[in-house]
Design an enzyme around this catalytic site. Sequence first.
Site, PDB file in Angstrom:
ATOM      1  N   ARG A  69       0.677  -1.141  -0.248  1.00 50.72           N
ATOM      2  CA  ARG A  69      -0.043   0.106  -0.515  1.00 50.72           C
ATOM      3  C   ARG A  69       1.355   1.339  -0.060  1.00 50.72           C
ATOM      4  NH1 ARG A  69      -3.110   2.650   5.106  1.00 50.72           N
ATOM      5  NH2 ARG A  69      -4.831   3.559   3.823  1.00 50.72           N
ATOM      6  N   HIS A  73       0.912   4.240  -2.338  1.00 51.60           N
ATOM      7  CA  HIS A  73       0.195   5.854  -2.166  1.00 51.60           C
ATOM      8  C   HIS A  73       1.410   6.270  -2.372  1.00 51.60           C
ATOM      9  CE1 HIS A  73      -3.041   5.372   1.077  1.00 51.60           C
ATOM     10  NE2 HIS A  73      -3.193   4.305  -0.106  1.00 51.60           N
ATOM     11  N   ASP A  74       2.000   5.945  -2.806  1.00 52.89           N
ATOM     12  CA  ASP A  74       3.953   6.923  -2.983  1.00 52.89           C
ATOM     13  C   ASP A  74       3.943   7.404  -4.575  1.00 52.89           C
ATOM     14  OD1 ASP A  74       6.215   8.419  -2.907  1.00 52.89           O
ATOM     15  OD2 ASP A  74       7.309   6.337  -3.654  1.00 52.89           O
ATOM     16  N   VAL A  77       0.929  10.095  -6.401  1.00 56.03           N
ATOM     17  CA  VAL A  77       1.261  11.302  -5.826  1.00 56.03           C
ATOM     18  C   VAL A  77       2.842  11.984  -5.818  1.00 56.03           C
ATOM     19  CG1 VAL A  77       0.958  13.322  -3.233  1.00 56.03           C
ATOM     20  CG2 VAL A  77      -0.449  11.354  -3.246  1.00 56.03           C
ATOM     21  N   GLY A  79       4.155  10.677  -8.182  1.00 51.14           N
ATOM     22  CA  GLY A  79       4.989   9.832  -8.870  1.00 51.14           C
ATOM     23  C   GLY A  79       5.994   8.614  -8.099  1.00 51.14           C
ATOM     24  N   ASP A  81       8.369   8.558  -5.744  1.00 53.54           N
ATOM     25  CA  ASP A  81       9.603   9.165  -5.657  1.00 53.54           C
ATOM     26  C   ASP A  81      10.139   9.076  -4.156  1.00 53.54           C
ATOM     27  OD1 ASP A  81       7.627  10.924  -4.868  1.00 53.54           O
ATOM     28  OD2 ASP A  81       8.489  12.491  -5.092  1.00 53.54           O
ATOM     29  N   SER A  83       8.217  10.669  -1.917  1.00 57.22           N
ATOM     30  CA  SER A  83       7.670  11.470  -1.100  1.00 57.22           C
ATOM     31  C   SER A  83       6.832  11.574  -0.400  1.00 57.22           C
ATOM     32  CB  SER A  83       7.253  12.438  -2.115  1.00 57.22           C
ATOM     33  OG  SER A  83       6.223  12.170  -2.918  1.00 57.22           O
ATOM     34  N   ASN A 100      -3.141   8.478   4.737  1.00 58.18           N
ATOM     35  CA  ASN A 100      -1.776   7.990   4.782  1.00 58.18           C
ATOM     36  C   ASN A 100      -1.610   8.219   6.376  1.00 58.18           C
ATOM     37  OD1 ASN A 100      -1.254   7.743   2.239  1.00 58.18           O
ATOM     38  ND2 ASN A 100      -0.347  10.014   2.067  1.00 58.18           N
ATOM     39  N   PRO A 168      -6.666   7.861  -5.592  1.00 57.58           N
ATOM     40  CA  PRO A 168      -8.086   7.038  -5.212  1.00 57.58           C
ATOM     41  C   PRO A 168      -8.034   6.458  -4.444  1.00 57.58           C
ATOM     42  CG  PRO A 168      -6.243   6.171  -7.458  1.00 57.58           C
ATOM     43  CD  PRO A 168      -5.890   6.908  -5.989  1.00 57.58           C
ATOM     44  N   HIS A 198      -6.191  -5.641  -1.749  1.00 57.63           N
ATOM     45  CA  HIS A 198      -6.751  -5.831  -1.614  1.00 57.63           C
ATOM     46  C   HIS A 198      -7.032  -7.019  -1.187  1.00 57.63           C
ATOM     47  CE1 HIS A 198      -8.808  -1.590  -2.197  1.00 57.63           C
ATOM     48  NE2 HIS A 198      -7.806  -1.509  -1.607  1.00 57.63           N
ATOM     49  N   THR A 199      -6.333  -8.208  -1.950  1.00 58.92           N
ATOM     50  CA  THR A 199      -6.281  -9.626  -1.051  1.00 58.92           C
ATOM     51  C   THR A 199      -6.128  -9.892   0.275  1.00 58.92           C
ATOM     52  OG1 THR A 199      -6.190 -12.123  -1.624  1.00 58.92           O
ATOM     53  CG2 THR A 199      -4.257 -10.293  -1.832  1.00 58.92           C
ATOM     54  N   SER A 252     -10.071 -14.904   2.926  1.00 52.91           N
ATOM     55  CA  SER A 252      -8.688 -15.735   2.671  1.00 52.91           C
ATOM     56  C   SER A 252      -7.545 -14.036   3.181  1.00 52.91           C
ATOM     57  CB  SER A 252      -8.139 -15.623   1.351  1.00 52.91           C
ATOM     58  OG  SER A 252      -7.693 -15.860   0.782  1.00 52.91           O
TER      59      SER A 252
END
Length: 330
Positions: A69, A73-74, A77, A79, A81, A83, A100, A168, A198-199, A252
Amino acid sequence: MFRTAEKMATKSILAALVLLSILGTSAAKPWGLKLDYYRSKCPDAEAVVQRVTYQYVSRQPSLAAGLLRMHFHDCFVRGCDGSVLLKSPNKDAERDAIPNLSLRGYEVVDAAKSALEKKCPGVVSCADVIALVARDAVSVIRGPYWPVPLGRRDGRVSKALEVFTNLPSPFANIAVLKQNFLAKGLNVKDLVVLSGGHTIGISHCSIIHNRLYNFTGKGDFDPSMNPSYVRTLKKRCNPNDFATIVDMDPGSVKNFDSHYFNVVAQKKGLFTSDATLLDDPETKTYVETQVSTGGSSFARDFSDSMIKLGFTQVLTGKAGEIRKKCAFVN
């Protein structure tokens, strides 16, 4: 026991072939990334990251979801990088944004970076470390393995406000999600495939409270959810409970497999962003195909989409920097 050197060599060869099949023999050049980027500068870089990641994730397998995740997330936002790792004295960096606050695994990235600094100071970027840690964490729990072209540089800017306009949302419908992914160079297939991450994910009752208790403001539940599943969730999340953990892939959650798509097909997707995969012909077809084939192509598809994600708006050449510590600019 972790992979032997022989197995890893085989994996690396297969990974290179996969990368070439996806991007073409010269396609990686415009981004300045390549599989052997650290061959002369820090030849053991991947082995160092892999060893540290294994030490953490083998003891706490749930970290795999958190590290995957974090990479996602990196990249969404500014790209890929690094950040998302930056700290701000004013608490206005990406990691301080509400979406975050629940990110986990910073200690793994920091430990890998620290080990690299001892071996090859000032060479390997934090952005590359995140990309490698995410891959290796998933691999430790027997998930897919994918090649990670390297050579990213670290960004110097991190703004909390940019998280809300780029990442998203779990509350987004399919139209918004498609726009989010397209803006990062990812297509509809990448959207549904990467949702499969998300599994191994978890969330909290707070994120689904409205879907269970007040979807339209009239004390109702989201009609797109399986009613029996709503009853099950209500037993776990009472009206005043916003903290209890809920599995993204019930039954699962510890296995990186295609079971998530069975859950979505049964209208048990935890987020609106999961449920809405049934609202688009292409994403719905993918979900149904994985269900009917037992996820025959999911591992390969996930690897392909993760490679593409890793190229998102990368900094290379003289752009950005190579941070000494991932939480601070030099």
